[in-house]
Scaffold this active site. Structure first.
Site, short mmCIF file in Angstrom:
data_model
loop_
_atom_site.label_atom_id
_atom_site.label_comp_id
_atom_site.label_asym_id
_atom_site.label_seq_id
_atom_site.Cartn_x
_atom_site.Cartn_y
_atom_site.Cartn_z
N GLY A 46 35.21 41.60 -8.37
CA GLY A 46 36.51 42.49 -8.51
C GLY A 46 35.85 43.84 -8.98
N ARG A 64 25.45 44.88 -6.78
CA ARG A 64 26.30 44.54 -5.72
C ARG A 64 26.42 46.03 -5.05
NH1 ARG A 64 31.43 41.19 -6.26
NH2 ARG A 64 31.19 40.94 -3.86
N ASP A 67 37.53 48.18 -2.88
CA ASP A 67 36.41 48.17 -3.48
C ASP A 67 35.92 49.86 -3.64
OD1 ASP A 67 36.70 45.50 -2.73
OD2 ASP A 67 35.24 45.31 -4.46
N ASN A 123 37.67 47.16 1.66
CA ASN A 123 38.12 45.93 0.85
C ASN A 123 37.48 44.80 1.43
OD1 ASN A 123 39.64 45.12 -1.53
ND2 ASN A 123 41.16 43.98 -0.07
N LYS A 124 37.85 43.45 0.77
CA LYS A 124 37.40 42.22 1.02
C LYS A 124 37.41 42.06 2.61
CE LYS A 124 35.60 39.81 -0.87
NZ LYS A 124 34.38 39.79 -1.06
O1 MRU Z 1 33.60 40.16 -3.57
P1 MRU Z 1 34.78 40.31 -4.68
O2 MRU Z 1 35.71 39.01 -5.35
O3 MRU Z 1 34.17 41.17 -5.88
O4 MRU Z 1 35.88 41.09 -3.96
C1 MRU Z 1 36.97 41.54 -4.68
C2 MRU Z 1 37.96 42.47 -3.71
O5 MRU Z 1 37.65 42.53 -2.55
C3 MRU Z 1 39.00 43.07 -4.39
O6 MRU Z 1 40.13 43.39 -3.21
C4 MRU Z 1 38.70 44.34 -4.78
O7 MRU Z 1 37.51 44.48 -5.56
C5 MRU Z 1 39.64 45.20 -5.52
S1 MRU Z 1 40.02 44.35 -7.02
C6 MRU Z 1 40.99 44.91 -7.96
#
Ligand code: MRU
Length: 356
Positions: free
Chosen positions: A54, A87, A239, A249-250
């Site tokens: 996150g 990352r 992100d 985002n994801k």
């Molecule tokens: O790969 P992750 O689990 O780190 O991805 C998280 C996301 O895509 C969240 O939607 C993003 O970090 C926003 S979190 C407040």
């Protein structure tokens, strides 16, 4: 937020033991395990292997990583570069590291650990306050829908942008938590979020612990639900949001935004200012997209009949799997950005005003 009726956050510094502690999120929802971070290598492993994940949370973890580096007398520039390389997509990582590196320029070597610890604790506290404010602003949007329809508000979310993605409250789920505390009836549609299943594993666990009604759906269901008036609004996190309002985002967020646009359903993105990259003008062109290990696609994890976490293969031998972790949703599909400073349009003039 609550875990079995006890308040918990994702990361904290324990003064009496001088330890940084986190929840190992790889084990949720099957096991709640608290672990310590003691070295820069452990911090890098935690971020890369997603013991913490996150965008806001990896920023806060990076800040504590710099404290650990100073305490262990590791070269701070090297440590910062190493942590930053874990990352590539979430901008919160470099945001937190830059904040620390620029604040310590004139500090004496022997004062560095205490100064960096103060900064990391402040970044952690600010994250809680900012997410809570995102919750209060976003709550108004949910309340409006409830007052208009007088029935539970149906919200679709993708991945996990709840408190586990931050220190507390979350971003996309912060408005949901605030609305629930204010007795607005809510039902959340939780996207599975393959390949790592953050929706099923993390978001549903958070909502169940807070007693918020929710239903789990596989990733391709959202469009169908939207066509049949079962979704009032979508809220996701980000992100990295570019200065033109493009939202990274994801993976899969973009397809949900397209379906929402086609069905005239508002698509909101909760974006703390620490997730905005003011230096990137075009998100699709310039935001680096993480590609992760293909084993996350070819395999899936769950509990076996002996309550042991097992990983099993779900593709033919020799299959080639590709694992893009994020995508970019163009600003034109974003109804509004919910920031800690208020609700704004996803465009460069509104975003540039957040700078100061
Ligand atoms: O790969 P992750 O689990 O780190 O991805 C998280 C996301 O895509 C969240 O939607 C993003 O970090 C926003 S979190 C407040």
């Amino acid at each position: 937020m609550l875990v079995q009726n006890k308040h918990l956050t994702t990361i904290w510094y324990e003064q009496n033991t001088d330890k940084v502690k986190i929840i190992d999120q790889r084990l949720i929802p099957f096991e709640l395990k608290i672990i310590e971070l003691n070295t820069v290598d452990e911090v890098c492993f935690a971020i890369k292997e997603m013991q913490v994940r996150g965008a806001p949370l990896i920023g806060v973890t990076a800040a504590y990583g710099m404290y650990i580096a100073a305490r262990e007398k590791v070269d701070l520039k090297d440590a910062s570069e190493k942590i930053n390389a874990t990352r590539p997509t979430a901008v919160n990582l470099s945001w937190a590291l830059n904040k620390i590196m620029t604040s310590i320029k004139d500090i004496n070597t022997n004062e560095l650990p205490i100064k960096i610890l103060e900064l990391a604790n402040q970044i952690r506290e600010d994250d809680i306050t900012n997410c809570n404010n995102i919750g209060k602003h976003g709550y108004k949007l949910i309340k409006e829908v409830y007052e208009k329809n007088d029935k539970p508000v149906n919200i679709l979310t993708h991945c996990n942008a709840g408190w586990l993605a931050t220190v507390d409250w979350g971003t996309a789920l912060a408005p949901v938590f605030v609305a629930h505390k204010n007795n607005i009836p809510i039902h959340v549609w939780v996207d599975e979020t393959r390949p790592r299943n953050q929706g099923f594993n993390l978001t549903s666990w958070e909502l169940l612990n807070e007693n918020i009604p929710n239903s789990l759906i596989v990733d391709n269901v959202g469009g169908h639900l939207m066509q049949h008036n079962k979704i009032d609004m979508c809220i996701t996190g980000t992100d990295r949001t570019a200065s033109n309002g493009d939202v990274c985002n994801k993976i899969g967020t973009y397809l949900k935004a397209l379906a929402a646009y086609d069905n005239e359903i508002p698509f909101y993105v909760s974006a703390p200012i620490s997730s905005i990259d003011f230096n990137i003008e075009n998100g699709i062109r310039d935001i680096p997209i993480e590609q992760r290990n293909s084993e996350e696609v070819s395999h899936i994890e769950g509990l076996d009949e002996n309550n042991k976490i097992q990983k099993i293969k779900i593709v033919p031998e020799g299959a080639q799997c590709v694992n893009y972790a994020f995508d970019v949703t163009p600003a034109k599909y974003i109804t509004k950005l919910i920031t800690e400073k208020g609700i704004i349009d996803a465009n460069s003039s509104s975003i540039s005003r957040l700078k100061n």
